[in-house]
Scaffold this motif. Structure first.
Motif, PDB file in Angstrom:
ATOM      1  N   LYS A 222       3.993  -5.264   8.684  1.00 32.60           N
ATOM      2  CA  LYS A 222       4.142  -3.964   9.171  1.00 32.60           C
ATOM      3  C   LYS A 222       2.399  -4.155   9.858  1.00 32.60           C
ATOM      4  O   LYS A 222       2.807  -2.622  10.879  1.00 32.60           O
TER       5      LYS A 222
ATOM      6  N   GLY B 107       0.502   0.979   7.280  1.00 33.32           N
ATOM      7  CA  GLY B 107       0.765   2.095   6.744  1.00 33.32           C
ATOM      8  C   GLY B 107       0.851   3.569   7.334  1.00 33.32           C
ATOM      9  O   GLY B 107       0.423   3.567   8.571  1.00 33.32           O
TER      10      GLY B 107
ATOM     11  N   ARG C  61      -3.327   1.195   3.944  1.00 37.66           N
ATOM     12  CA  ARG C  61      -2.415   0.562   4.041  1.00 37.66           C
ATOM     13  C   ARG C  61      -2.630  -0.459   4.968  1.00 37.66           C
ATOM     14  O   ARG C  61      -2.285  -0.469   6.295  1.00 37.66           O
ATOM     15  N   THR C  62      -2.998  -1.517   3.935  1.00 34.61           N
ATOM     16  CA  THR C  62      -2.951  -3.131   5.594  1.00 34.61           C
ATOM     17  C   THR C  62      -2.123  -3.953   5.301  1.00 34.61           C
ATOM     18  O   THR C  62      -2.219  -4.262   3.612  1.00 34.61           O
ATOM     19  N   TRP C  63      -1.663  -4.615   5.797  1.00 37.63           N
ATOM     20  CA  TRP C  63      -1.032  -5.708   5.603  1.00 37.63           C
ATOM     21  C   TRP C  63      -1.674  -7.082   6.581  1.00 37.63           C
ATOM     22  O   TRP C  63      -2.151  -6.290   7.727  1.00 37.63           O
TER      23      TRP C  63
ATOM     24  N   GLU D 128       1.101 -13.453   2.680  1.00 45.28           N
ATOM     25  CA  GLU D 128       0.923 -11.324   3.210  1.00 45.28           C
ATOM     26  C   GLU D 128       0.417 -11.223   2.101  1.00 45.28           C
ATOM     27  O   GLU D 128       1.171 -11.456   1.051  1.00 45.28           O
TER      28      GLU D 128
ATOM     29  N   GLN E 203      -0.491  -7.646   1.125  1.00 43.25           N
ATOM     30  CA  GLN E 203      -0.748  -5.464   0.998  1.00 43.25           C
ATOM     31  C   GLN E 203      -2.267  -5.147   0.618  1.00 43.25           C
ATOM     32  O   GLN E 203      -2.001  -5.506  -0.607  1.00 43.25           O
ATOM     33  N   GLU E 204      -2.322  -4.744   1.361  1.00 42.47           N
ATOM     34  CA  GLU E 204      -3.674  -3.884   1.050  1.00 42.47           C
ATOM     35  C   GLU E 204      -4.143  -2.529   0.874  1.00 42.47           C
ATOM     36  O   GLU E 204      -3.264  -1.575   2.107  1.00 42.47           O
TER      37      GLU E 204
ATOM     38  N   ASP F 125      -5.767  -4.779  -3.749  1.00 45.13           N
ATOM     39  CA  ASP F 125      -4.543  -5.346  -3.819  1.00 45.13           C
ATOM     40  C   ASP F 125      -3.498  -4.132  -4.110  1.00 45.13           C
ATOM     41  O   ASP F 125      -3.596  -3.566  -5.613  1.00 45.13           O
TER      42      ASP F 125
END
Length: 162
Positions: A84, A87, A105-107, A116, A118-119, A137
């Protein structure tokens, strides 16, 4: 222990600092996307904006006052996008009515196997300058608390000098 100290620091400023949430997508944002590039800018508090770019492989985010967003020399941060990419919301840490830090929120993809990740990405904001200062994380224990504590530290410290 460092997280406990960071949470303590964040708690000290809790009465002074306010947290606000704004959308990172949707009707409040200005969409300037083309067939080749996703590009949209979302309003934040106190005249700040966040500009998001997603060209399918590389994504970026730029944080600045609306009046300075066009003059910023490059993105606040960029990385190899995944999933995505961003976020739904931006969490802002405010001091005296001014944004001093943000959490998004980032990927992203990492390593040769392009795993992948997600953080919760944490940004410090110093007037017209912003910088990525760390990430947590999302699967870590108490990830939201850790990211918020890091954001409070970033609000105090600003961007590191280089």
């Amino acid at each position: 222990m460092a997280i406990a100290i960071a949470l303590g620091i964040g708690g000290v400023h809790g009465a002074v600092a306010k947290t606000k949430f704004t959308p990172a997508t949707g009707p409040a944002c200005k969409d300037e996307s083309t067939n080749e590039l996703g590009l949209w800018t979302c309003p934040g508090p106190a005249g700040y904006v966040v500009s998001f770019a997603d060209e399918g492989n590389i994504v970026s985010v730029t944080i600045a006052p609306r009046s300075a967003i066009e003059k910023v020399s490059g993105p606040t941060a960029q990385w190899r996008g995944a999933g995505k990419s961003f976020g739904e919301k931006v969490q802002w840490i405010m001091r005296a009515g001014v944004p001093r830090a943000a959490v998004i929120r980032t990927w992203r993809r990492v390593g040769e196997d392009e795993k992948e990740l997600q953080e919760l990405s944490v940004f410090a904001i110093d007037g017209t300058k912003a910088c990525l200062v760390g990430s947590v994380d999302v699967h870590a224990d108490k990830a939201n608390d850790a990211a918020l504590a890091r954001a409070h530290q970033a609000a105090n410290a600003g961007c590191p000098r280089r």
